[in-house]
Design an enzyme around this catalytic site. Structure first.
Site, PDB file in Angstrom:
ATOM      1  N   CYS A   7     -31.503   1.371 -26.734  1.00  0.00           N
ATOM      2  CA  CYS A   7     -30.047   1.562 -26.664  1.00  0.00           C
ATOM      3  C   CYS A   7     -29.738   2.912 -26.043  1.00  0.00           C
ATOM      4  O   CYS A   7     -30.187   3.947 -26.543  1.00  0.00           O
ATOM      5  CB  CYS A   7     -29.447   1.477 -28.061  1.00  0.00           C
ATOM      6  N   CYS A  44     -27.932   5.456 -28.557  1.00  0.00           N
ATOM      7  CA  CYS A  44     -28.550   5.983 -29.776  1.00  0.00           C
ATOM      8  C   CYS A  44     -28.985   7.449 -29.618  1.00  0.00           C
ATOM      9  O   CYS A  44     -29.276   7.912 -28.507  1.00  0.00           O
ATOM     10  CB  CYS A  44     -29.753   5.121 -30.176  1.00  0.00           C
ATOM     11  N   HIS A  78     -26.889   2.669 -35.311  1.00  0.00           N
ATOM     12  CA  HIS A  78     -26.743   1.568 -34.350  1.00  0.00           C
ATOM     13  C   HIS A  78     -26.296   0.263 -35.009  1.00  0.00           C
ATOM     14  O   HIS A  78     -25.698  -0.600 -34.357  1.00  0.00           O
ATOM     15  CB  HIS A  78     -28.103   1.353 -33.656  1.00  0.00           C
ATOM     16  N   ASN A  90     -13.542  -1.954 -26.945  1.00  0.00           N
ATOM     17  CA  ASN A  90     -13.879  -3.356 -26.690  1.00  0.00           C
ATOM     18  C   ASN A  90     -14.983  -3.716 -27.650  1.00  0.00           C
ATOM     19  O   ASN A  90     -16.058  -3.132 -27.595  1.00  0.00           O
ATOM     20  CB  ASN A  90     -14.383  -3.558 -25.257  1.00  0.00           C
ATOM     21  N   SER A 148     -20.752  -4.270 -23.474  1.00  0.00           N
ATOM     22  CA  SER A 148     -22.124  -4.503 -23.041  1.00  0.00           C
ATOM     23  C   SER A 148     -23.145  -3.825 -23.949  1.00  0.00           C
ATOM     24  O   SER A 148     -24.340  -3.904 -23.711  1.00  0.00           O
ATOM     25  CB  SER A 148     -22.300  -4.048 -21.587  1.00  0.00           C
ATOM     26  N   HIS A 189     -23.859  -0.936 -29.956  1.00  0.00           N
ATOM     27  CA  HIS A 189     -23.763   0.336 -30.686  1.00  0.00           C
ATOM     28  C   HIS A 189     -22.274   0.647 -30.883  1.00  0.00           C
ATOM     29  O   HIS A 189     -21.508   0.595 -29.927  1.00  0.00           O
ATOM     30  CB  HIS A 189     -24.449   1.453 -29.880  1.00  0.00           C
ATOM     31  N   HIS A 215     -18.917   1.979 -30.640  1.00  0.00           N
ATOM     32  CA  HIS A 215     -18.349   3.016 -29.768  1.00  0.00           C
ATOM     33  C   HIS A 215     -16.989   2.593 -29.230  1.00  0.00           C
ATOM     34  O   HIS A 215     -16.632   1.424 -29.266  1.00  0.00           O
ATOM     35  CB  HIS A 215     -19.293   3.293 -28.584  1.00  0.00           C
ATOM     36  N   GLN A 269     -13.925   3.979 -26.028  1.00  0.00           N
ATOM     37  CA  GLN A 269     -13.835   4.703 -24.762  1.00  0.00           C
ATOM     38  C   GLN A 269     -12.510   5.444 -24.648  1.00  0.00           C
ATOM     39  O   GLN A 269     -11.528   5.092 -25.304  1.00  0.00           O
ATOM     40  CB  GLN A 269     -13.915   3.729 -23.590  1.00  0.00           C
TER      41      GLN A 269
HETATM   42  O1  LIG Z   1     -16.917   0.118 -19.689  1.00  0.00           O
HETATM   43  P1  LIG Z   1     -17.621  -1.123 -20.150  1.00  0.00           P
HETATM   44  O2  LIG Z   1     -17.596  -1.284 -21.645  1.00  0.00           O
HETATM   45  O3  LIG Z   1     -19.007  -1.257 -19.592  1.00  0.00           O
HETATM   46  O4  LIG Z   1     -16.786  -2.326 -19.516  1.00  0.00           O
HETATM   47  C1  LIG Z   1     -15.806  -3.088 -20.176  1.00  0.00           C
HETATM   48  O5  LIG Z   1     -14.604  -2.364 -20.409  1.00  0.00           O
HETATM   49  C2  LIG Z   1     -13.896  -1.910 -19.256  1.00  0.00           C
HETATM   50  C3  LIG Z   1     -12.592  -1.281 -19.715  1.00  0.00           C
HETATM   51  O6  LIG Z   1     -11.763  -2.172 -20.427  1.00  0.00           O
HETATM   52  C4  LIG Z   1     -13.637  -3.059 -18.264  1.00  0.00           C
HETATM   53  O7  LIG Z   1     -13.130  -2.524 -17.072  1.00  0.00           O
HETATM   54  C5  LIG Z   1     -14.922  -3.845 -17.972  1.00  0.00           C
HETATM   55  O8  LIG Z   1     -14.589  -4.963 -17.163  1.00  0.00           O
HETATM   56  C6  LIG Z   1     -15.546  -4.289 -19.285  1.00  0.00           C
HETATM   57  O9  LIG Z   1     -16.731  -5.002 -19.057  1.00  0.00           O
END
Ligand SMILES: O=P(O)(O)O[C@H]1O[C@H](CO)[C@@H](O)[C@H](O)[C@H]1O
Ligand SMILES: O=P(O)(O)O[C@H]1O[C@H](CO)[C@@H](O)[C@H](O)[C@H]1O
Lengths: 353, 353
Positions: free
Chosen positions: A52, A55, A118, A158, A166, A169, A171, A173
């Site tokens: 990961c 981590c 994690h 997300n 993806s 873990h 998190h 943004q």
């Molecule tokens: O930044 P990540 O988690 O890799 O990506 C994810 O969130 C982003 C922000 O909402 C999007 O633009 C991506 O399409 C999504 O896969």
């Protein structure tokens, strides 16, 4: 003529934050589903995963090494959508045309790990550890917001692979940028229109009325309310609204921070309990922009947009009609609120039956 | 200071149809993907499937039996989002409140099978058979539109399970209703503003300029153009625009119908060839509402919103940032147009290498 019933007849509802209508089709809830099934990943994750890149102590895709952090940890997104570089831009003929408008956009993308562990998710974390995450959100909102050119700081999570996440873990943004992005700008315009007309924030008045009606309330503590908005689009969409007219997270008292952490844990626990699965969603905070202006119209709220409709494997698709014409939902917001309200606030994984 | 480059630097572009900006991050195209993989279903389908409720002669979920139809076939959606029933509605106190606006919505949902052949998709059909589908679209748009209370007819196709399509039998849908739905209304407002100011339709002027610039053109015949809009959101989003200022599909000449069918086949063939897979998308026609008013601002166009980004299994997620802040894309519209333009117009399944 049959008389209109909110639980039986198709109708439209108005979203005053976005100045948009949505279509509600309560009679369609029993549609059989033969389409795509989402994958469910219920594997137990280790507390530390060598592969990961989030981590503690691991090496990231770009070769950087994470420190041996404990608790929350912030770092630069290795594949940013925005760049901090100051670019020189000469509008040319094309850019003067009203049909070909283009502008460079400057900004910063960061990732915040909620924990070094994690295996965790928000509902499985201790309230005191969620408080630490909120403290990082405050620090980031503040320091990024103080930068000259940063006028908006979007904090969002997300969760789950179905929401494009993806890495499991825990998190979230931050995308901070020079422009006020579309959805925030539309919201701000509508909040301002309401405030200028009524002298209160839209959400202050809305929250009072919802607390009176009570049918869409999911959770409440001394400082925050979770409700399914009257105009909710996603099947189990909710909003956390502060009772006090707080413009942004820097205005939280210490007590409010704890109560916010507590209600975040409670809401996400209910979500996990709904289909006894780690519940996917996209969530994010809407608060005043960091453009240096006074924003009496803003009122802190957090949106939760979860895609699941009927089970851990059947989601609502916002596709053809929804993309071309209008958002559409099957169960009513009142029915969703009732379901969520009745769910236990004890996480299903920790229950001893 | 570095000088702005459209293929290297983050920027925002303006969508004049929706009056909204989107974020373009060309530098992010090389992000590695470790997230969700879409399922690909490449099984060869039979021409008739006993268990398919759309096939000729089969019994549907609600017990109705399909006739032994050949070619296109229209029927009522068994799980409609809208009801034709005329409901009586008394606004009560709640409905007078500007924060709790609600209105009944009346309408009709239909399904149109493109063909009795269960194994086909649009790109695999003969042009003359696609012409028959367009004729049904015209008949439906006309007869539904003539109904007193129907003010908008949305024709759309969800293709592929990733786009929420629950039956692979080639078909599209029509949702006809009393209100002009959100996206159509926003588009109409912006088309009208432009028309009132300039005396031409926005898309007439836009198309002329795009044909001049040529970098976003994918396909062109005597009557139609396919292009990747300057403000495209989805990675391989396209728009079919009529060269003539046609308000709706009833204005097609016989020749135009054929040319529309031909370009539909050509575009969807290129799409299938892109990742050598049956390419998923949601597509739909935007045209003048059937509200009995004159609509000189409208100009026929068809949107294609395909989700795939890099391969048959990796799609673009419009999630956290996109839902809360702003639509975002990685490759530029010019790059997408170039890729699509270069692809063969011969379907990969029929090629003899
Ligand atoms: O930044 P990540 O988690 O890799 O990506 C994810 O969130 C982003 C922000 O909402 C999007 O633009 C991506 O399409 C999504 O896969
Ligand atoms: O009507 P279908 O194909 O069963 O359903 C699909 O298209 C509809 C219209 O875009 C959506 O509301 C549904 O969520 C989707 O699954």
């Amino acid at each position: 003529k049959v008389t209109f019933s909110i639980t039986e007849h198709p109708h439209r509802r108005y979203n005053p934050l976005l100045d948009q209508w949505i279509l509600v089709s309560p009679q369609r809830a029993k549609r059989p589903w033969k389409g795509q099934q989402e994958k469910v990943n219920e594997e137990k994750r280790p507390q530390h995963d060598k592969s990961c890149y989030l981590c503690s102590g691991n090496t990231r895709v770009n070769g950087d090494k994470n420190p041996n952090y404990k608790g929350p940890f912030v770092f630069k997104n290795d594949f940013p959508s925005l760049l901090n570089e100051d670019i020189s831009f000469q509008p040319n003929d094309q850019d003067d045309d009203e049909l070909f408008r283009i502008n460079p956009e400057r900004g910063i993308n960061r990732v915040i790990c909620f924990s070094d562990d994690h295996s965790l998710t928000l509902p499985e974390m201790k309230v005191e550890d969620i408080v630490k995450v909120i403290t990082v959100w405050q620090e980031e909102y503040k320091s990024l917001g103080l930068m000259d050119y940063i006028n908006h700081v979007q904090i969002f999570e997300n969760k789950g692979s179905v929401m494009g996440c993806s890495n499991p873990h825990p998190h979230c943004q931050i995308w901070a940028q020079s422009s006020i992005p579309t959805q925030a700008e539309i919201t701000q315009k509508n909040l301002k229109k309401y405030y200028d007309k009524n002298g209160h924030t839209l959400l202050e008045d809305y929250l009072k009325k919802e607390l009176n009606k009570s049918e869409r309330i999911v959770l409440e503590n001394e400082s925050f309310v979770v409700l399914v908005p009257f105009w909710a689009t996603w099947p189990y969409e909710t909003m956390i609204i502060s009772k006090r007219n707080i413009k942004n997270i820097l205005e939280f008292t210490e007590e409010e921070k704890k109560l916010y952490a507590a209600i975040l844990k409670e809401l996400t626990t209910k979500y996990d309990n709904l289909f006894e699965t780690s519940f996917p969603y996209s969530a994010g905070i809407h608060q005043s922009p960091t453009d240096g202006k006074n924003h009496p119209e803003w009122h802190f709220h957090m949106h939760f947009y979860p895609p699941l409709l009927r089970s851990a494997t059947v989601k609502k698709f916002m596709v053809g009609y929804e993309m071309l014409a209008e958002a559409q939902r099957d169960i009513t917001p009142e029915q969703s609120a009732e379901v969520l309200r009745k769910l236990s606030s004890v996480h299903y994984k920790t229950r001893n039956d």
